[in-house]
Enzyme design. Structure first.
Site, PDB file in Angstrom:
ATOM      1  N   ARG A   1      18.061   0.088 -10.053  1.00 18.18           N
ATOM      2  CA  ARG A   1      18.286  -0.033 -11.497  1.00 18.18           C
ATOM      3  C   ARG A   1      19.096  -1.301 -11.744  1.00 18.18           C
ATOM      4  NH1 ARG A   1      14.600   3.160 -12.441  1.00 18.18           N
ATOM      5  NH2 ARG A   1      14.926   5.384 -12.503  1.00 18.18           N
TER       6      ARG A   1
ATOM      7  N   THR B   1      11.158   0.208  -7.229  1.00 21.09           N
ATOM      8  CA  THR B   1       9.988   0.985  -7.638  1.00 21.09           C
ATOM      9  C   THR B   1       9.348   0.456  -8.916  1.00 21.09           C
ATOM     10  OG1 THR B   1      11.337   2.530  -8.898  1.00 21.09           O
ATOM     11  CG2 THR B   1      10.908   3.091  -6.590  1.00 21.09           C
TER      12      THR B   1
ATOM     13  N   HIS C   1       0.835  -1.201   0.000  1.00 16.46           N
ATOM     14  CA  HIS C   1       0.000   0.000   0.000  1.00 16.46           C
ATOM     15  C   HIS C   1       0.871   1.253   0.000  1.00 16.46           C
ATOM     16  CE1 HIS C   1       1.040   0.265   4.281  1.00 16.46           C
ATOM     17  NE2 HIS C   1       0.708   1.531   4.174  1.00 16.46           N
TER      18      HIS C   1
END
Length: 174
Positions: free
Chosen positions: A163, A148, A103
């Site tokens: 990354r 992310t 969340h």
């Protein structure tokens, strides 16, 4: 890399009420006792030295899907609102003080998304996995990373935001 798969809920303005953020109104959308149960269980289980007991409690009491031989280290935090939206494959290592979220609450909306961690994944200490991402089989996430977006199988990813640094499958064949 794919973007995150999230369910987004925007709160409508309520006539006659001062606007407030959705986290302040959390218990209008999530049952209080469900959240309390998850918080209490996790506060205790985070310091449990038995990995198999920890996995059993996460599975049975919170609905987390955890594969065989997965090690969730000391002080790992799994989402308290929707821990049942987390799946962790077999033979994974989730490093010390990692946080896995399903969340996120913003000023005018809140979002939920499932997190899928593949088999034989290594997540370094103090990492954060955000809602709605997946991490492919055999990948390694460097310590202190913030994931992310989706991470494909067989890569080393690190950084804030994480990354891809290199392929691990190419390194094994050389």
């Amino acid at each position: 890399m794919e973007t995150r798969r999230l369910y987004v809920y925007r709160l409508p303005e309520q006539a006659g009420k001062e606007p407030c953020n959705p986290l302040y109104r959390l218990y209008e959308t999530m049952p209080f006792f469900r959240v309390l149960k998850a918080v209490l269980i996790q506060r205790i289980i985070r310091i449990c030295p038995s990995l198999s007991l920890k996995n059993t409690i996460y599975r049975r009491l919170l609905g987390v899907q955890i594969g065989a031989h997965t090690a969730i280290a000391l002080d790992v935090t799994l989402d308290v609102l929707r821990p049942d939206w987390i799946s962790i494959g077999r033979n994974c290592v989730i490093g010390f003080r990692t946080t896995i979220l399903t969340h996120e609450y913003l000023v005018r909306e809140y979002r939920f998304g499932r997190v899928a961690i593949g088999d034989e994944v290594m997540i370094g200490a103090n990492s954060t996995i955000l809602a709605g991402v997946s991490i492919g089989d055999g990948s390694v996430i460097g310590a202190g990373s913030v994931v992310t977006t989706d991470i494909p199988p067989g890569v080393f990813a690190a950084g804030v935001p994480a990354r891809i640094v290199r392929s691990l499958t190419a390194a094994r064949t050389e």
